[in-house]
Design a protein around this motif. Structure first.
Motif, short mmCIF file in Angstrom:
data_model
loop_
_atom_site.label_atom_id
_atom_site.label_comp_id
_atom_site.label_asym_id
_atom_site.label_seq_id
_atom_site.Cartn_x
_atom_site.Cartn_y
_atom_site.Cartn_z
N VAL A 300 8.70 -7.74 -15.15
CA VAL A 300 9.77 -7.99 -14.19
C VAL A 300 10.79 -6.85 -14.23
O VAL A 300 11.18 -6.30 -13.20
CB VAL A 300 10.45 -9.35 -14.49
N VAL A 301 11.18 -6.48 -15.44
CA VAL A 301 12.19 -5.44 -15.55
C VAL A 301 11.66 -4.11 -15.00
O VAL A 301 12.35 -3.40 -14.27
CB VAL A 301 12.65 -5.27 -17.02
N VAL A 302 10.42 -3.80 -15.33
CA VAL A 302 9.86 -2.55 -14.82
C VAL A 302 9.84 -2.56 -13.29
O VAL A 302 10.20 -1.57 -12.65
CB VAL A 302 8.43 -2.31 -15.36
N ALA A 303 9.45 -3.69 -12.73
CA ALA A 303 9.39 -3.77 -11.27
C ALA A 303 10.77 -3.49 -10.68
O ALA A 303 10.91 -2.72 -9.72
CB ALA A 303 8.89 -5.14 -10.84
N ILE A 304 11.79 -4.08 -11.26
CA ILE A 304 13.13 -3.89 -10.71
C ILE A 304 13.60 -2.46 -10.91
O ILE A 304 14.16 -1.83 -10.02
CB ILE A 304 14.13 -4.87 -11.37
N VAL A 305 13.35 -1.94 -12.09
CA VAL A 305 13.90 -0.63 -12.42
C VAL A 305 13.17 0.51 -11.73
O VAL A 305 13.75 1.55 -11.45
CB VAL A 305 13.90 -0.45 -13.96
N THR A 306 11.88 0.33 -11.46
CA THR A 306 11.16 1.48 -10.91
C THR A 306 10.84 1.40 -9.42
O THR A 306 10.95 2.39 -8.72
CB THR A 306 9.82 1.71 -11.65
N VAL A 307 10.45 0.23 -8.94
CA VAL A 307 9.92 0.18 -7.57
C VAL A 307 10.98 0.54 -6.54
O VAL A 307 10.79 1.40 -5.68
CB VAL A 307 9.29 -1.20 -7.27
N VAL A 308 12.14 -0.11 -6.64
CA VAL A 308 13.17 0.12 -5.63
C VAL A 308 13.65 1.58 -5.66
O VAL A 308 13.67 2.25 -4.63
CB VAL A 308 14.33 -0.89 -5.81
N PRO A 309 13.99 2.11 -6.84
CA PRO A 309 14.42 3.51 -6.84
C PRO A 309 13.35 4.47 -6.31
O PRO A 309 13.65 5.39 -5.57
CB PRO A 309 14.72 3.79 -8.31
#
Lengths: 384, 660, 384
Positions: A300-309
Motif C-alpha cells: 500500500v505504501v509503495v503504491a501511494i509513494v511511487t505511482v502518483v508521483p
C-alpha cells in the motif's frame, strides 16, 4: 565490511527468488507486460476518428471543404447527417466523435469574398483525444482556408502563381518537428515508460523481499548473527538492483526495437544514469521496508509513494512547465523528473553528458541519501 | 576462544523489564544461566519467555534492569554485536526462521556462511550434524516439504553450525509430535553434556520441564518458581490421589467442592490434595487418602492410587498462590438441564468403517475404522502427517472418502454430509475465531450461521458464556483475550447449536496448564452431563491420558485402539514397567544402556528412564553394563507409565519395522 | 435439530454475515484510512493540476529582423497556450534551448521580414518544435498554423486592397465545440476516470483480501464445516464490499467531483449507483478467482497488479477502440471495465439513460456473470 558475506546474503536471496514462481514472474514478466500494454494500449495517436458532416449548404464549395477532412487519414468518414438534431446522441453513443457543421450560404459567402464560420462538434469526454482532434481540425482548416483564399485571389486578380502565393500567404510557416518527426506517440511514451516502470517495480520487489523476511521472522537470523548492517543491506539489495537493471535492458530493447523509438544519445551515459535511478528507486523500497511491518502495508505504501508521483509529477504526461508552481516544486523534489529528462534526452534528443550531467548528479545524490537513510533506520536490535 | 570453567554465569539478568507500548511483557526478572547447563523457561504464551530470550540474544531492546551475556553488559546494538558470534538463536515458530524455498543443505550453507564459517569446517560440521539429526538422506529436499519434526531439527542444525557457546531455543518443540520431541531432546542433551554447550530453552509443555537441569517457571512476565525439577517438586507439599468411582459425576462434584484441583482421566478422578502444614511425607500420603475417602463417603470406590504431584500440578499450584484466580477450580455446577438423548444401546455417535483417502500416489488414510459412543471422549493421536486431519475432514463431510463408509450423529457420511454439518461442532487448531470481533459478536455470528432462531439467540449466547466460563468479557475483542479464554470462546462457538458430536483439532496448543485444565473441565461437563461425543487430537500426552478411548494413527493406519489404561497395561506387559534412576553421568549412562539394548532408555535431566519387565534383577543388570565403563547409577524407582511412553514406543517399533 | 430452514432464516443468516464483513472492515483501521485516502485525496490529486492541453508552452523567438512587423507577429504567440522565454542569440543557442528542454519551440523570423512583406514577397518563418511529446508537438504546430493563418488573412486582405481587387480575402473560421465538457476541464475527466478506476481496483481487491484473510487465518475451515453453502459464504462478502465501495463512490462524488471540481452530474445518480453496484458485484468474481490462487495477502497484491494493469489500459479511457489493432480490440471487448467506463461517463457526463446504455450494460453484466461464475466454481472446487 566483508564483501563475501554480503554475497552470501545476495546468493540466498537469489535462490529464494528463483524458486518462488509467482515472485519471479512478478520480477521479470510484469515490467515487460506493462511496457507492452502501455506501448500498445496507451497510444495517443488518434486516427480513424468516426466523423460525419452536416452540410446545410451542399454546394461544390462546401463539399470541397468537407473533403479536406474526410480525405485525411485522421478522420473516418461515416456519412452525412440531415441536421444537428442527432449529433449529441450519436456522439454520446460513441458512434461519432467529430461532426462538421457547414451553414447555409457557405459557398455564396466565400464566392463573395466574405469569411464564413463553420463549426466542428467534437467529443469532449476524453480531453487528450479532444485535444488531438482539435489540433487536426486547426491544421486542416488552416490548410483549406489558405487554399480558398488562394483560389479567390486567383479569380480576383488573375496573377501568376508566385505572386498569388505572396498575396494570399504572405508568411509561410515552415514547421519542423524535432526529435520525433513523425509525431509518433509511442516514441514519446517509450522512454517515459521506462522511467515509470523503473519507478514502481524496484521498490515493489524490494519491500516484498525485505518485509517478507520480517513478517516470517527469519530476519532474526540476521539480527542474531554477526553480519553487519551494511553487509546485510548490500546483499539484500544487490539481487533486486540486478533484476531491475536486467528489466531496464529489456525495456530499452522493447522501446528501441519493438516500438522503433530512435536512440540518439550516449549509451554509456544512459546506462549509468539508469543504474543510478534504479539504485534510487530500490532505495525508496529499502526505506519503506525498514519502516513497515507487513507485506500488505508495504504494498500500500509503495503504491501511494511511487505511482502518483511517477505519473503526475515526473513530466511523463504533463510537462513540468504546465504544472502549478506547487506541483512543479514537488516534481523537482523527486528523482523521477530528472530521469525522465535523461530518458527523453537520450532516446529522442540525442543529448548526453554536456547537457544532462546535473541530472546524473542529482540522481547520485538521491541514491546516496536514500541508502544512508535505510542504513540509519535499520537496526539489528529493534524496540519491538 | 577461551572456554570459561563450568558453573560460571553465562547470562545474568537483574530486574529485567520490557514494555510494548502499555503492555509489560517482562516485569523485573532476575535470572542466571550457568555454563554447561540446560536451563529451561517454562510458561504459557504471553509469560514473557520470548521477549526475555530475544533480549538475551541481543535482538531486542529492554526498558529496565541489566543484561549481562558472557560478562558483557548489553545496553546497545554495539554491545550486542560483540557477543553475537558466541550465541545461536532459534526463534519461535516451527521453521519460521528457515527459508522455505531452500533445501536443507542450502539452508545450512547460508547460516554457516553468514557466520563466516570456513568451507572446510562447514563440510565437516554439516556431515556430523546431519548424521546426528538423521537428516542426511533429505539434504536436497526443500524446507517447505519437511515435516514439523524435521523442520525443528534443521532449525537446530542451522543454529549450531557456527558452534556457538550459548544456544537460545524458543519453544522448539511446540506443535511437534512426541516422537520427534523425544528425538530432539536426546540431541540437545548430547550437545550440552558432551560439548559443554549452554542452552536456554523455553517450552509450553510442563512434562518437558523434567528434562532441564534448571527450570524457571514464568507467568505474566514474572518468575513463579526456579530450581532443579526435583527441587521444584520438593517445594510442593501435596499428594495426588486418583480414584475410580462408578458414580463419577457425583464424585467429581464432591471432590471439586473439597479440593483445589480435580480432573478426570477416563474412569479415574485425579485430585491434588494440599498437605496440612507440618506433615512429613508418609503422613502426608496417608492423610490425603483419608481426606479423599471422607469426601467421597457413601460412594463406592473401585480403586484408589496415591502418587506424587508432577510439574504441571506444581505450575497450577504456584499460579494459584501467585493470585491467578483462574487457577482455583470451582466445583462444576450441576447441569442446568440434563440433555435427554435416548439412543439404542448399539448407537454410535461416530462410526468410521474402512475409510480410505488417496492423494495422487500418496495414501493419507488407509482403512481407518473406529467408533465413538455418546458421552465418550475419544483421542485421535498420531505424529504430524499421520492422517488425523484428513480423517476429521472426511467425518465432517468436507472431503469425501475414496472408500469406506461411516456415520456421524446418525447421518450417513456419504449420503448426507449436509446433515452432518448441522449436527456437529468443530473447533480447529489455534485460529478458528474472528480475532477482530468481540466475544459476543463471534458468538452471535456462529449462532446465526447455525440457524439458531433469532428469539433464542441471546439466551443461547448467555448459556454458552456461562458454560464456557467467559462471562464478563463480552465486549472484548477475541484477539485481545489470553490464549486460554480464546480457546474457550472457540469452543463456545462450536457449541452454539447444541451439537451431538464435537470435533476438536489440537484445541489447546499454546495454552497454559491452567487454561488447559479449565478447558478440559468444560469438555467433561459436555461429555458426562450432556452426553456429547468428543473427538479430540492433541500433542499433549497429559491430555491423551484424559481421554476415555484412544486411536493411534501411524502412516494413515490405526495401530492401536483402546483406553489409555489398556494401552499402558499392554505396554507394561510387552516391554515392562518404567524405571528411573539418578546418575552423575547421565549422558554416558544413557548411551551405555541404549547400546546394551535396554528398551526406551532415555534421559530426563539427571535421571535415566528405561522400560524393563523385571524390577528385581534390574539394578544388577544395569550395574553390569555400567561398572565396566566406570559409570554409576542410583537404585531404580518405579514410575507410572505415561501415554508418551506408549506413543513413542509404539511409533519407534513401527519405524523399525518399516525400516526392515 | 433444524433440518429445513425457511427463506427468512437464510436471509437473516446472510445479513448477519454481511454485518460481520462490515464489522471486520471497520476494525481494520489501516484499510479504512487507505479507502478514505483514495476516494478523496487520490481522486483530487489525479484531477487537479493536470492538463493535457497546450498550456504555457515555452517559445523562444529568434527575431533577426527586429522590426515592427516581426514583433507584431511574435506578439501573437500569447498565453494561455504559449509563454515567451529569453530569445537565443544564434542558431547554436537555439538548438541548446531545445536540447535542454528550456524551450519547447524556437521561432526564427528572418532578416528583411518586414521588407519582404512590404514588397509583397512571401516571407518564410522557421518554426522548430520539440516533439518529444507527440501530442504537445502536434498542438504547438497546429496552434501556430492557426495564428499564422489568421495573420495571413489580414495581411493578404490588405495587399489585395492595394491591388485594387477589393479589400477582402475569404477564409473559413472553424469554431470548435466540445460536447459534454465544453471548457475541456481535465479535472472532470480525470476525476471521473480515477473514480471508475478505483471502483474497479477495489471491486477486485476487497473481496480477494477478505477471502484470503480467512484462508490465512484458518477461519475459512470454520465456515466450511458449517452448514453454509459456498455461495452463502461468498455472497455476503461481495455484498458487503459492494456497499463499502458505493460508500466510497458517494464520498468521492459529494466531496471531490461535485465539491471541488464542480462536475455537472448530467444523468441520474441512482442509475449510476445501480450500474456501479452491478459492476462491482460481478467483477468481484475476478477477485474471488485470485483468492483461490493466492496463499496470502501479498500474493493477492501481486496477482491483482497483473490483472488490473491490462484491464486499465484496455478500458478505452486513454485510447479509443477505433485506434487499436484488431487483436487488441478483441481483448478490449472482453474487459468488463471497458463497458463500465462507457456507462460511467455516459451517465455522469453525457446524461445518458438506461435505454441508451442497454448495450454496454448487457455486455458488462454478461462478462461479469461469467467472472463471478468462474470465481465461485473455483472456490467450490478448492474447498468443497
Amino acid at each position: 565490511m566483508k564483501l563475501v558475506r554480503a554475497m552470501v546474503v545476495a546468493r540466498k536471496e537469489w535462490q529464494e527468488i528463483r524458486r518462488d514462481r509467482l515472485f519471479l514472474a512478478l520480477c521479470l514478466v510484469v515490467p515487460v507486460v506493462l511496457m507492452l500494454l502501455f506501448g500498445y494500449g496507451l497510444s495517443l495517436d488518434v486516427e480513424n476518428i468516426p466523423f460525419a458532416v452536416v452540410d446545410h449548404d451542399d454546394t461544390p464549395a462546401s463539399r470541397d471543404y468537407a473533403s479536406h477532412f474526410s480525405d485525411s487519414r485522421y478522420f473516418d468518414f461515416r456519412g452525412r447527417l440531415a441536421d444537428e438534431g442527432a449529433i449529441d446522441r450519436l456522439v454520446a453513443a460513441n458512434a461519432l466523435r467529430a461532426v462538421l457543421v457547414i451553414p447555409p450560404g457557405f459557398g455564396r459567402d466565400l464566392a463573395a469574398g466574405r469569411s464564413v464560420r463553420v463549426q466542428t462538434v467534437i467529443d469532449g469526454t476524453f480531453p487528450v483525444r479532444a485535444m488531438t482532434m482539435r489540433g487536426y481540425v486547426l491544421a486542416i482548416n488552416a490548410q483549406a482556408s489558405t487554399g480558398i483564399a488562394l483560389e479567390w485571389a486567383r479569380a480576383a486578380t488573375g496573377a501568376d502563381e508566385r505572386s498569388l502565393a505572396a498575396l494570399a500567404q504572405p508568411v509561410r510557416l515552415e514547421t519542423r518537428n524535432l526529435y520525433n518527426q513523425p509525431l509518433r506517440s509511442v516514441w514519446s511514451m517509450a522512454p517515459k515508460l521506462i522511467m515509470v516502470i523503473l519507478m514502481i517495480a524496484p521498490p515493489f520487489l524490494t519491500v516484498l523481499g525485505v518485509v517478507r523476511e520480517k513478517e516470517s521472522g527469519s530476519i532474526f537470523n540476521i539480527y542474531a548473527s554477526t553480519v553487519s548492517k551494511a553487509e546485510f543491506l548490500l546483499g539484500k539489495l544487490v539481487p533486486y538492483v540486478v533484476i531491475s537493471l536486467f528489466n531496464a535492458l529489456l525495456l530499452f530493447l522493447l522501446a528501441r526495437y519493438l516500438f522503433g523509438a530512435p536512440f540518439k544519445g550516449d549509451p554509456l551515459f544512459f546506462a549509468l544514469a539508469t543504474a543510478m535511478y534504479v539504485v534510487c528507486t530500490t532505495g525508496i523500497g529499502l526505506v519503506i521496508s525498514v519502516l513497515v511491518r507487513t507485506q500488505t502495508a508495504a504494498m500500500v505504501v509503495v503504491a501511494i509513494v511511487t505511482v502518483v508521483p511517477a505519473a503526475l509529477y515526473s513530466g511523463a504526461i504533463i510537462p513540468i512547465e504546465s504544472l502549478s508552481p506547487a506541483a512543479a516544486g514537488v516534481a523537482h523534489l523527486l528523482p523521477a523528473m530528472y530521469y525522465a529528462q535523461v530518458a527523453t534526452g537520450s532516446f529522442l534528443k540525442g543529448v548526453g553528458w554536456p547537457v544532462l550531467w546535473p541530472n546524473l548528479l542529482v540522481l547520485a545524490g538521491y541514491a546516496a541519501l536514500l541508502m544512508a537513510a535505510g542504513y540509519l533506520l535499520f537496526s539489528k536490535r529493534p524496540r519491538t | 576462544m577461551a572456554v570459561a570453567p563450568a558453573g560460571e554465569a553465562v547470562v545474568r539478568l537483574r530486574g529485567l523489564l520490557k514494555r510494548y507500548a502499555a503492555r509489560v511483557a517482562v516485569d523485573g526478572v532476575d535470572l542466571c544461566v550457568q555454563r554447561g547447563r540446560m536451563h529451561g523457561l517454562i510458561g504459557p504464551d504471553g509469560a514473557g519467555k520470548s521477549s526475555l530470550m530475544k533480549i538475551v540474544a541481543g535482538v531486542l531492546t529492554h526498558d529496565g534492569g541489566t543484561v549481562e551475556v558472557f560478562g558483557q553488559a548489553i545496553a546497545s546494538e554495539r554491545d550486542a554485536e560483540r557477543v553475537k558470534q558466541r550465541i545461536g538463536l532459534m526463534p519461535q515458530g516451527l521453521g519460521q526462521n528457515l527459508y522455505a524455498e531452500l533445501s536443507i543443505e542450502e539452508n545450512i550453507d547460508f547460516f554457516a556462511r553468514l557466520r563466516g564459517v570456513d568451507e572446510q569446517a562447514l563440510a565437516a560440521r554439516k556431515r556430523q550434524l546431519l548424521a546426528m539429526t538423521r537428516l542426511e538422506r533429505f539434504r536436497d529436499r526443500p524446507m517447505k516439504k519437511l515435516s514439523g519434526g524435521m523442520k525443528q531439527k534443521l532449525g537446530l542444525v542451522c543454529t549450531l553450525i557456527h558452534e556457538p557457546e550459548l544456544i537460545i531455543l524458543d519453544e522448539p518443540t511446540t506443535g511437534v509430535d512426541p516422537v520427534s520431541r523425544r528425538d530432539f531432546w536426546a540431541i540437545l542433551d548430547e550437545l550440552v553434556s558432551v560439548r559443554g554447550l549452554t542452552a536456554l530453552v523455553s517450552t509450553a509443555y510442563m512434562d518437558e520441564a523434567a528434562r532441564f537441569a534448571t527450570a524457571t517457571m514464568m507467568l505474566g512476565g514474572r518468575v513463579l518458581a526456579e530450581g532443579t525439577p526435583a527441587e521444584l517438586l520438593a517445594a510442593l507439599p501435596a499428594t495426588v490421589v486418583s480414584v475410580k468411582c462408578r458414580e463419577q459425576v457425583e464424585a467429581q462434584r464432591r471432590l471439586g467442592a473439597s479440593f483445589r484441583d480435580t480432573i478426570l482421566r477416563g474412569p479415574w478422578l485425579r485430585t491434588v490434595v494440599d498437605a496440612v502444614p507440618g506433615e512429613d511425607a508418609p503422613a502426608r500420603a496417608r492423610s490425603a487418602e483419608a481426606r479423599v475417602r471422607e469426601a467421597l463417603a457413601g460412594l463406592a470406590i473401585e480403586a484408589l492410587d496415591v502418587d506424587a504431584p508432577d510439574l504441571e500440578d506444581l505450575f497450577i499450584a504456584r499460579a494459584a498462590s501467585a493470585g491467578v484466580a483462574a487457577a482455583r477450580f470451582a466445583p462444576a455446577p450441576a447441569p442446568a438441564k440434563r440433555m435427554e438423548r435416548t439412543h439404542a444401546p448399539d448407537y454410535n455417535a461416530i462410526e468410521a468403517r474402512g475409510l480410505v483417502r488417496q492423494f495422487g500416489d500418496f495414501r493419507a488414510v488407509d482403512q481407518v475404522s473406529f467408533t465413538v459412543k455418546p458421552g465418550e471422549i475419544f483421542g485421535l493421536l498420531g505424529a504430524n502427517g499421520a492422517g488425523k486431519t484428513t480423517v476429521i475432514k472426511m467425518l465432517n463431510g468436507i472431503q469425501p472418502p475414496n472408500a469406506g463408509s461411516g456415520a456421524v450423529a446418525g447421518a450417513d457420511m456419504i449420503r448426507a454430509p449436509g446433515q452432518i454439518k448441522r449436527r456437529i461442532g468443530y473447533m480447529s487448531q489455534a485460529f478458528s475465531l474472528y480475532l477482530d470481533m468481540t466475544v459476543r459478536e463471534n458468538l452471535r455470528l456462529f449462532a446465526a450461521i447455525y440457524g439458531v432462531p433469532r428469539a433464542r439467540r441471546d439466551e443461547r449466547v448467555r448459556e454458552l458464556m456461562r458454560l464456557c466460563d467467559i462471562e464478563g468479557i463480552e465486549d472484548m475483542l477475541a484477539g485481545d483475550l489470553p490464549m486460554g479464554r480464546r480457546q474457550r470462546l472457540a469452543l463456545a462457538c462450536a457449541l452454539v447449536h447444541e451439537p451431538e458430536v464435537v470435533f476438536l483439532d489440537e484445541p489447546t496448543s499454546g495454552v497454559d496448564p491452567v487454561g488447559r485444565r479449565r478447558f478440559w473441565d468444560i469438555l467433561f461437563r459436555l461429555a458426562r452431563h450432556e452426553g456429547v461425543a468428543l473427538l479430540i487430537t492433541t500433542h499433549y500426552m497429559s491430555e491423551a491420558e484424559q481421554c476415555d478411548h484412544i486411536s493411534l494413527l501411524y502412516a494413515g493406519r490405526v495401530v492401536a485402539d483402546a483406553s489409555p489404561e489398556q494401552l499402558k497395561a499392554e505396554l507394561a506387559g510387552r516391554r515392562g514397567e518404567l524405571w528411573a534412576f539418578d546418575t552423575p553421568t547421565p549422558q554416558a549412562t544413557v548411551k551405555a544402556l541404549q547400546a546394551a539394548g535396554f528398551a526406551g532408555a532415555s534421559l530426563y535431566g539427571t535421571a535415566v528412564h528405561v522400560l524393563d519387565p523385571d524390577g528385581a534383577t534390574l539394578p544388577a543388570r544395569v550395574a553390569g553394563v555400567l561398572a565396566p565403563l566406570g559409570l554409576q547409577a542410583g537404585p531404580p524407582h518405579r514410575r507410572p507409565l505415561t501415554m508418551e511412553d506408549v506413543f513413542v514406543e509404539r511409533v519407534l517399533e513401527l519405524e523399525r519395522e518399516a525400516a526392515q | 435439530m433444524m433440518s429445513r430452514m425457511d427463506w427468512r432464516d437464510v436471509l437473516g443468516r446472510g445479513l448477519e454475515l454481511v454485518r460481520k464483513e462490515l464489522l471486520q472492515l471497520w476494525r481494520d483501521r489501516v484499510l479504512i484510512l487507505f479507502l478514505l485516502y483514495v476516494f478523496t485525496v487520490d481522486i483530487y490529486l489525479a484531477g487537479s493540476g493536470l492538463s493535457f492541453s497546450l498550456h504555457n508552452a515555452t517559445i523562444a523567438v529568434m527575431d533577426q529582423d527586429m522590426s515592427h512587423a516581426s514583433r507584431e507577429l511574435a506578439s501573437r504567440f500569447q498565453p494561455p497556450e504559449f509563454q515567451r522565454v529569453a530569445a537565443p542569440g544564434d542558431p547554436r543557442a537555439a538548438q541548446q534551448l531545445l536540447d535542454t528542454g528550456r524551450s519547447m519551440v524556437v521561432m526564427q523570423i528572418p532578416p528583411r521580414f518586414q521588407a519582404d512583406l512590404g514588397a509583397g514577397r512571401q516571407a518564410a518563418v522557421q518554426y522548430l518544435v520539440d516533439s518529444s511529446n507527440s501530442v504537445l508537438g502536434l498542438l504547438a504546430g497546429s496552434h501556430a498554423a492557426e495564428i499564422v493563418g489568421r495573420y495571413n488573412l489580414e495581411q493578404g486582405a490588405a495587399r489585395l486592397a492595394a491591388t485594387g481587387a477589393g479589400g477582402r480575402l475569404p477564409g473559413v473560421d472553424n469554431a470548435q465545440r466540445a460536447l459534454f465538457n465544453a471548457n475541456q476541464n481535465e479535472a472532470w475527466f480525470m476525476g471521473i476516470a480515477e473514480l471508475l478506476m478505483l471502483v474497479t481496483v477495489f471491486a477486485i481487491i476487497l473481496p480477494a483480501v477478505a477471502a484470503v484473510r480467512e484462508k490465512e487465518r484458518g477461519t475459512i475451515e470454520q465456515l466450511l464445516v458449517s452448514p453454509l453453502r459456498p455461495l452463502e459464504i461468498l455472497l455476503p462478502k461481495v455484498l458487503a464490499m459492494t456497499l463499502v465501495i458505493l460508500a466510497g463512490v458517494t464520498l468521492a462524488i459529494a466531496l471531490v467531483l461535485r465539491g471541488v471540481f464542480d462536475v455537472p452530474i448530467r444523468g441520474s445518480l441512482p442509475l449510476f449507483y445501480a450500474i456501479s453496484a452491478l459492476y462491482v458485484f460481478t467483477t468481484s468474481g475476478i477477485g474471488l478467482l485470485l483468492a483461490t490462487i493466492a496463499r496470502n495477502l501479498a500474493q493477492v497484491g501481486m496477482l491483482a497488479i497483473m490483472v488490473l494493469a491490462p484491464m486499465m489500459f484496455l478500458s478505452g479511457m486513454w485510447t479509443p477502440p477505433e485506434a487499436l489493432a484488431t487483436p487488441v480490440r478483441v481483448l478490449m471487448a472482453v474487459s468488463p471495465m471497458h463497458y463500465y467506463i462507457d456507462a460511467g461517463f455516459g451517465v455522469l457526463l453525457k446524461g445518458m439513460t438506461l435505454a441508451e446504455l442497454a448495450q454496454p450494460l448487457l455486455a458488462m453484466a454478461l462478462l461479469g456473470a461469467l467472472a463471478f461464475g468462474a470465481g465461485l466454481a473455483r472456490f467450490r472446487r478448492q474447498f468443497a
